[in-house]
Scaffold this motif. Structure first.
Motif: not given
Lengths: 313, 492
Positions: B41-42, B48-50, B54-55, B73-81
């Motif tokens: 979870l952390a 999500m915060l990064v 960072g945008g 690996f590429r974590a975008d907004g969709l991935a973070a959510a």
């Protein structure tokens, strides 16, 4: 030129005929046997296409182990009642499935024929970067360096498959010996081969593993051979299957993927990227992973063939 | 601190935990899972915060090999959510499942307990991989992990009916895998890379690529259970133990859905396919209407909830024609609406399955007609069901409302008013089947048997998940800006 073309044509026709027979036959045993033959011809086709690594894998895993798995499945089905007629697919569904398969075949065929010529490939890039990986075999470089992540995750999938099979253990069987009990075979080809082949097979497996760094071969093929060398004496009733709650067994299963991940995390710490090998350390680290992973995969493959434990009768 | 490590850790740590769970045995695996849940979870919150601050997406090239040769690996907004959704739900399920799959100190290992924990960890790793991987073949491995972790969960109780359901699920899922893999080979042969960011720049509408996308989409729809490829879902999701049903309906079908998004708005970012998107949304609309009607007619509670999943999956596909035919704000609304639908349905459906499971355990059956008295005997459980139902209906304020309102206004904005009608009609039908259960539960009836001692804890977890699906509707719209970050179909 002409003889080679004729041989390839014959090979292609044979593959098609075996595939058709495999689907069309009504008896499960015949279907499994045809599937094995089909896999072997497919391996030949890969060899003709100058892809010896794929050919080795197809022969050992595609034809060999999958074939044994299917035959084991046929054997387990033998004791069961025939499926009820209403479980059979009706003519309408059969026709729809046929149309779907035909359409897919035409689409894929068209797509393959329409691919750009020459097909774009990463092979030159692999060759250009091969020296920095300390490996001689470009396939191993792809599997253990450029795309090591996929190999790592696939090894975890193999472990997960064992968990899947064990999850199907019938009531009362948990903690028992893997698979059905095998009666001792006293004579015949199996009894002889189960005694003679393993020492030879183990040497061959070690060779396939060792040359994998620089020539066709590698851990998956070596593990398949090793698993077969365990399975043969098991089938002949000479070697007992392990208990699925044996601590050593579970440790061996987990050791390969765990070591791979830990070395990957070490790369993240030391080099700033997961699965980055420190300069000069690539070859020994890859070798260590391959050796331990071979043991884990060999045990996993053998356990998949043996199947879940049965309740005592 | 190297932030670019976070997505990798979010994938590899659960894989490592899954591997370690096998030698640790059932009790050790259970404790390891519960110990790892807060770490996971952390990590998700950190990502999500990064991404939000960072945008831009978080990227890491594995082994320092840049694509196309290597994998990123590429974590975008969709991935973070999705990472955060998965972490919250799996953590909650892990606590909920202790009563079913826990092992007391000194007790012998049981089959279900041995299998459940590594499967849950494997499933978590697979979901995380499916949302952060940026390579089409790595995504195939994610699908394999997902299938092999999900399938045994269906038949954990070992009964004949659930084994049949699991086998049917496996057939659909393997068909999906094969079709997907065929497409991967064609795309490599056509474009010479499998990296989605590179493909987004390179791919034009060549025939081989179009065929590949069609075949892969069909395969992924079979895994996502979009009508008419949904036949496997109701028996599988309804027959599994409650904790397993919750993850299957909330998360597993979303994994393959994210892959469809990656194909259509990643690989094909420069090639809009408005006509095909209409077909996809048409299937979605059919799923919404037929799935809801089927749910209305179910006699068993868990099957009702499973058919509700079939219907709610339909909403996810309404975003496709809206995105294909519009740009700017309307497209952004459609994208956010689709993602919020995926997230809010995940929480609502997990809560609903857990509530249904608690009721079934208490009553000893899940026949809706015999659930009278549930409201008096177990008010919290029925409240959970009601809150989750409100979110599924799209009643404000809830996550479901936010999702459906965004999709609705995007449909109007894109001039495709017919999808708005489907959204409204689906909401009414959803209200119908939720009301059926609530009305029966609120009727006076025989008192249900006494609850088991852990009941309050399990009720609390289900209620918390339902509350999250409602609270999503209170978030300011700016918070949803997260899911816009890194969209490949808008960046130049």
């Amino acid at each position: 030129m002409i003889p080679a073309l004729a041989a390839d044509g014959l090979l292609a026709a044979g593959i098609l005929a075996l595939a058709l027979g495999c689907v069309a036959t009504r008896r499960a045993f015949a279907s499994a046997a045809l599937f094995i033959a089909y896999g072997l011809l497919l391996a030949l086709a890969w060899a003709r296409l100058d892809a010896p690594d794929v050919a080795l894998t197809e022969a050992s895993i595609g034809a060999g182990l999958s074939g044994v798995l299917l035959l084991g499945g046929v054997r387990r089905l033998e004791g069961l009642a025939e499926p009820s007629p209403d479980a059979e697919t009706g003519p309408l569904l059969t026709i729809l499935i046929g149309i779907g398969c035909a359409a897919l075949t035409v689409a894929i065929g068209a797509a393959v024929l329409l691919l750009p010529d020459p097909t774009p490939s990463l092979a030159p890039q692999v060759a250009a970067n091969l020296a920095t990986t300390d490996l001689g075999n470009p396939v191993t470089a792809v599997l253990m360096s450029f795309r090591a992540l996929d190999t790592l995750l696939e090894s975890a999938v193999v472990l997960l498959a064992v968990v899947c099979v064990w999850a199907l253990t019938p009531e009362g069987g948990w903690g028992g010996v893997a698979g059905l009990r095998q009666p001792v075979v006293r004579d015949g080809p199996l009894a002889l081969l189960a005694r003679v082949l393993p020492p030879l097979g183990i040497v061959i497996a070690i060779h396939i593993l060792w040359v994998g760094a620089d020539a066709p071969g590698g851990k998956f093929q070596a593990a398949a051979v090793l698993a077969a060398m365990w399975l043969m004496p098991w089938m002949a009733g000479l070697a007992p299957a392990p208990r699925i709650d044996a601590r050593w067994l579970r440790l061996v299963l987990a050791a390969g993927p765990a070591l791979f991940i830990l070395i990957g995390l070490g790369g993240a710490l030391a080099e700033g990227a997961f699965l980055a090998y420190p300069p000069g350390w690539a070859k020994p680290l890859i070798l260590a992973i391959e050796i331990v992973l071979t043991a884990s995969i060999a045990v996993a493959l053998a356990l998949l063939v043996m199947g879940p434990p049965e309740p005592p009768r | 601190m190297a932030w670019d490590m976070l997505p990798m850790l979010a994938v590899m740590l659960p894989v490592l935990a899954m591997v370690a769970a096998v030698p640790l045995g059932a009790r050790g695996a259970e404790r390891l899972t519960l110990a790892y849940a807060p770490v996971g979870l952390a990590l998700a919150i950190g990502i999500m915060l990064v991404v939000q601050l960072g945008g831009v997406p978080i990227r890491q090239e594995l082994g320092h090999w840049a694509p196309p040769l290597g994998i990123a690996f590429r974590a975008d907004g969709l991935a973070a959510a999705m990472l955060l959704t998965a972490a919250l739900i799996i953590g909650a399920i892990a606590i909920f499942a202790r009563a079913d799959f826990g092992t007391a100190a000194g007790a012998a290992e049981r089959r279900q307990a041995f299998a459940f924990w590594p499967l849950l960890l494997g499933l978590w790793a697979a979901i995380n991989l499916a949302v952060v991987a940026n390579d089409l073949f790595t995504l195939y491995v994610a699908l394999e992990l997902l299938t092999f972790a999900a399938m045994p969960l269906v038949c954990l109780d070992g009964s004949r009916a659930t084994l049949q359901a699991a086998l049917r699920y496996l057939m659909f899922a393997l068909l999906g895998s094969v079709l997907y893999l065929l497409g991967v080979a064609l795309i490599y042969g056509s474009a010479g890379t499998l990296d989605i960011v590179l493909l987004a720049q390179r791919v034009r509408g060549d025939i081989p690529v179009m065929i590949a996308i069609a075949v892969m989409t069909a395969g992924l729809l079979a895994k996502t259970a979009l009508l008419p490829l949904h036949l496997w879902l109701p028996p599988a999701h309804a027959g599994a133990p409650a904790a397993a049903s919750a993850v299957l309906s909330a998360l597993v079908v979303k994994g393959s859905f994210v892959l469809v998004l990656r194909l259509w708005f990643g690989v094909m970012a420069r090639v809009p396919m408005p006509d095909a998107a209409q077909i996809l949304a048409g299937l979605g609309a059919a799923a919404i209407l037929l799935g809801s009607v089927a749910a209305l007619g179910q006699a068993r509670l868990k099957l009702l909830v499973a058919y509700s999943t079939v219907a709610q999956i339909g909403y996810l596909f309404l975003m496709f024609p809206l995105l294909a035919a519009s740009a700017g704000e309307v497209a952004a609304k459609a994208w956010t609406g689709g993602v919020v639908q995926a997230v809010s349905h995940a929480f609502a459906k997990a809560a609903m399955f857990l509530a249904a499971g608690i009721m079934a355990a208490r009553f000893g059956h899940d026949r809706i007609a015999d659930l009278s008295g549930a409201g008096r005997a177990m008010p919290v459980t029925l409240l959970t069901f009601a809150l989750a139902g409100l979110s599924l209906m799209g009643v404000p304020p809830s996550g479901g409302f936010a999702a459906k309102w965004l999709l609705l206004s995007a449909a109007i904005g894109a001039g495709q008013w017919w999808w708005a009608l489907v959204i409204l009609g689906g909401g009414l039908l959803t209200g119908g089947y939720v009301y059926r259960v609530l009305a029966m539960g609120l009727r006076a009836g025989d008192p249900a048997p006494e609850p088991a001692p852990v009941a309050w804890q399990r009720d609390g977890i289900a209620l918390a998940l339902a509350l999250v699906s409602v609270v999503l509707g209170f978030l300011p719209l700016a918070a949803f800006g997260l899911v816009q970050i890194g969209r490949l179909d808008v960046s130049p």
